[in-house]
Design a protein around this motif. Structure first.
Motif, PDB file in Angstrom:
ATOM      1  N   PRO A 155      -6.957   2.342   5.359  1.00 22.16           N
ATOM      2  CA  PRO A 155      -6.476   2.945   5.233  1.00 22.16           C
ATOM      3  C   PRO A 155      -5.348   3.199   3.671  1.00 22.16           C
ATOM      4  CG  PRO A 155      -6.267   3.041   7.234  1.00 22.16           C
ATOM      5  CD  PRO A 155      -7.472   1.729   6.193  1.00 22.16           C
ATOM      6  N   GLU A 156      -4.791   2.200   3.601  1.00 21.35           N
ATOM      7  CA  GLU A 156      -3.851   1.965   2.338  1.00 21.35           C
ATOM      8  C   GLU A 156      -5.077   2.324   1.090  1.00 21.35           C
ATOM      9  OE1 GLU A 156      -5.373  -0.625   4.840  1.00 21.35           O
ATOM     10  OE2 GLU A 156      -2.427  -0.284   5.989  1.00 21.35           O
ATOM     11  N   SER A 157      -6.242   1.900   1.104  1.00 23.24           N
ATOM     12  CA  SER A 157      -6.983   2.338  -0.841  1.00 23.24           C
ATOM     13  C   SER A 157      -6.722   4.419  -0.923  1.00 23.24           C
ATOM     14  CB  SER A 157      -8.261   1.285  -0.524  1.00 23.24           C
ATOM     15  OG  SER A 157      -9.243   2.020   0.402  1.00 23.24           O
ATOM     16  N   MET A 158      -6.820   4.687   0.578  1.00 22.13           N
ATOM     17  CA  MET A 158      -6.955   5.772   0.503  1.00 22.13           C
ATOM     18  C   MET A 158      -5.217   7.109  -0.079  1.00 22.13           C
ATOM     19  SD  MET A 158      -8.483   8.915   3.197  1.00 22.13           S
ATOM     20  CE  MET A 158     -10.176   8.267   3.246  1.00 22.13           C
ATOM     21  N   LEU A 159      -4.414   6.598   0.719  1.00 25.30           N
ATOM     22  CA  LEU A 159      -3.195   6.410   0.900  1.00 25.30           C
ATOM     23  C   LEU A 159      -2.530   6.253  -0.719  1.00 25.30           C
ATOM     24  CD1 LEU A 159      -2.315   6.211   4.412  1.00 25.30           C
ATOM     25  CD2 LEU A 159      -2.516   8.321   3.274  1.00 25.30           C
ATOM     26  N   GLY A 160      -2.722   4.957  -0.750  1.00 27.87           N
ATOM     27  CA  GLY A 160      -1.923   4.005  -2.220  1.00 27.87           C
ATOM     28  C   GLY A 160      -1.993   4.741  -3.364  1.00 27.87           C
TER      29      GLY A 160
ATOM     30  N   LEU B 160       0.432   8.763  -2.059  1.00 30.12           N
ATOM     31  CA  LEU B 160       1.902   8.517  -1.958  1.00 30.12           C
ATOM     32  C   LEU B 160       2.649   7.770  -3.395  1.00 30.12           C
ATOM     33  CD1 LEU B 160       1.074   6.395   1.046  1.00 30.12           C
ATOM     34  CD2 LEU B 160       2.714   9.059   0.482  1.00 30.12           C
ATOM     35  N   ARG B 161       1.332   6.703  -4.501  1.00 29.94           N
ATOM     36  CA  ARG B 161       2.504   6.750  -5.556  1.00 29.94           C
ATOM     37  C   ARG B 161       2.837   7.258  -6.269  1.00 29.94           C
ATOM     38  NH1 ARG B 161      -0.269   1.560  -4.256  1.00 29.94           N
ATOM     39  NH2 ARG B 161      -2.331   2.249  -5.195  1.00 29.94           N
ATOM     40  N   ALA B 162       1.321   8.875  -6.595  1.00 23.62           N
ATOM     41  CA  ALA B 162       1.258   9.704  -7.752  1.00 23.62           C
ATOM     42  C   ALA B 162       2.292  10.623  -6.855  1.00 23.62           C
ATOM     43  CB  ALA B 162       0.426  10.407  -7.248  1.00 23.62           C
ATOM     44  N   THR B 163       2.921  10.883  -5.923  1.00 20.45           N
ATOM     45  CA  THR B 163       3.234  11.595  -4.643  1.00 20.45           C
ATOM     46  C   THR B 163       5.008  11.401  -5.209  1.00 20.45           C
ATOM     47  OG1 THR B 163       1.971  11.979  -3.244  1.00 20.45           O
ATOM     48  CG2 THR B 163       4.606  12.969  -2.521  1.00 20.45           C
ATOM     49  N   LEU B 164       5.054   9.702  -5.642  1.00 18.66           N
ATOM     50  CA  LEU B 164       6.640   9.150  -5.570  1.00 18.66           C
ATOM     51  C   LEU B 164       7.084   9.303  -7.008  1.00 18.66           C
ATOM     52  CD1 LEU B 164       8.838   7.470  -4.547  1.00 18.66           C
ATOM     53  CD2 LEU B 164       8.213   5.610  -4.691  1.00 18.66           C
TER      54      LEU B 164
ATOM     55  N   VAL C  47       8.021   4.052   5.648  1.00 18.58           N
ATOM     56  CA  VAL C  47       7.574   2.790   5.910  1.00 18.58           C
ATOM     57  C   VAL C  47       7.061   3.403   7.657  1.00 18.58           C
ATOM     58  CG1 VAL C  47       7.557   0.433   7.576  1.00 18.58           C
ATOM     59  CG2 VAL C  47       8.936   0.845   4.877  1.00 18.58           C
ATOM     60  N   THR C  48       7.373   4.280   8.364  1.00 17.35           N
ATOM     61  CA  THR C  48       7.072   5.140   9.261  1.00 17.35           C
ATOM     62  C   THR C  48       5.959   6.033   8.813  1.00 17.35           C
ATOM     63  OG1 THR C  48       9.561   4.256  10.180  1.00 17.35           O
ATOM     64  CG2 THR C  48       8.061   6.425  11.764  1.00 17.35           C
ATOM     65  N   LEU C  49       6.054   6.868   8.336  1.00 15.83           N
ATOM     66  CA  LEU C  49       5.491   7.538   7.460  1.00 15.83           C
ATOM     67  C   LEU C  49       3.871   7.424   7.570  1.00 15.83           C
ATOM     68  CD1 LEU C  49       4.691  11.029   6.469  1.00 15.83           C
ATOM     69  CD2 LEU C  49       5.577  10.437   4.454  1.00 15.83           C
ATOM     70  N   VAL C  50       4.155   6.203   6.201  1.00 17.73           N
ATOM     71  CA  VAL C  50       2.701   5.756   6.167  1.00 17.73           C
ATOM     72  C   VAL C  50       2.131   4.931   7.422  1.00 17.73           C
ATOM     73  CG1 VAL C  50       1.875   3.545   4.376  1.00 17.73           C
ATOM     74  CG2 VAL C  50       3.854   5.017   3.446  1.00 17.73           C
ATOM     75  N   ALA C  51       2.835   4.157   7.551  1.00 18.56           N
ATOM     76  CA  ALA C  51       1.810   3.452   9.337  1.00 18.56           C
ATOM     77  C   ALA C  51       1.631   4.440  10.320  1.00 18.56           C
ATOM     78  CB  ALA C  51       3.211   2.874  10.115  1.00 18.56           C
TER      79      ALA C  51
END
Length: 302
Positions: free
Chosen positions: A206-211, A214-218, A188-192
């Protein structure tokens, strides 16, 4: 007709966890006989998730219950258990389960001394305190600790809530909990931090760029472990790491400063693990150390 082996369940703590687990046990046809709720939010949660269940004082709940579920903060658990023991509240044969990740059954020794049966049932998921959590339980595991003879009871309760029990040894509970906190809370801190930086350079969402990233990475990390690792540290791209560190140092100077330290710590850990797996040579490790602003050799021997 009621299913055999149904219990009268008391919920102490109608926080996000307690209310949801109470509802899950109720769905398994156990009878929730009482719930404690002090704040307005917990009372509202109890009314929504456990309609018709009376809100009672803690000692009254313990007196009425065959299974007591203690869903209270870690730091409050020992004092609560000990205080109820001094009042003579625990009953022989009673099941007493707590939901703390940090503790096993040792913290319930006053329960054991009274002849009751201690169980530790920790759900490895985050909770919203809403009904959608009941669906999420179906994809959840619980860290379960109990005396060997009582493990089947603990495991059965978890299965009845729709989840999967995983046995955690008493001495491993703190490390177990630390692993979950490290992966979940720090994410959560990392994403923030990442969202904050993107927003400040003009990325409106930013959420649309990171989503997707991050989902693929996880998903890749869970499926393939550390072989899924990519990026400049894993490649030994010292120039990029150095540029990142310098940019974050400048950014932190005007933003209150916690991003660089987080980047350095995770890059160091990534580099050490890459060396251990043979992805980086020892001399590359020193170069990355310098690029991060660390002393040469600071990452060696770890």
């Amino acid at each position: 007709m009621a299913r055999p082996g149904r219990l009268g369940v008391g919920i102490i703590g109608a926080g996000k966890v307690g209310a949801v687990l109470g509802a899950a046990l109720r769905a398994a046809e156990h009878a929730v006989v009482g719930v404690s709720a002090v704040s307005e939010a917990s009372r509202e949660r109890a009314e929504n998730l456990l309609p018709g269940v009376p809100i009672l004082e803690i000692q009254d709940i313990v007196e009425r219950s065959e299974l007591v579920l203690l869903a209270v903060p870690d730091d409050a658990l020992g004092e609560l258990v000990g205080g109820l023991a001094k009042l003579g509240a625990w009953q022989p044969g009673q099941l007493v389960a707590h939901t703390s990740g940090r503790f096993g059954v040792g913290i319930l020794n006053p329960v054991r001394a009274a002849g009751a049966i201690p169980l530790a049932l920790h759900p490895a998921m985050t909770f919203t305190g809403m009904s959608l959590d009941l669906t999420r339980l179906m994809d959840c595991t619980f860290g379960v600790t109990a005396d060997a003879a009582m493990l089947p009871i603990a495991q059965a309760l978890v299965v009845e809530m729709g989840a999967e029990p995983v046995v955690i040894a008493e001495g491993d509970r703190t490390l177990y909990h630390a692993s979950l906190a490290h992966s979940s809370n720090h994410m959560v801190t990392l994403v923030a931090q990442a969202s904050q930086m993107l927003r400040e350079i003009g990325v409106e969402n930013p959420e649309s760029m990171l989503g997707p990233l991050l989902r693929a990475t996880l998903e890749n990390a869970l499926a393939s472990g550390e072989s899924a690792l990519t990026g400049p540290v894993a490649r030994g791209d010292v120039g990029t790491v150095s540029a990142h560190a310098q940019a974050l140092k400048e950014y932190d100077g005007g933003a209150g400063g916690d991003v660089l330290a987080a980047y350095q710590a995770m890059a160091q850990a990534t580099a050490r693990r890459a060396v251990n797996r043979g992805l980086l040579r020892p001399e590359q490790l020193n170069d990355i150390s310098k690029a991060l602003g660390e002393e040469p050799g600071a990452l060696e021997g770890n």
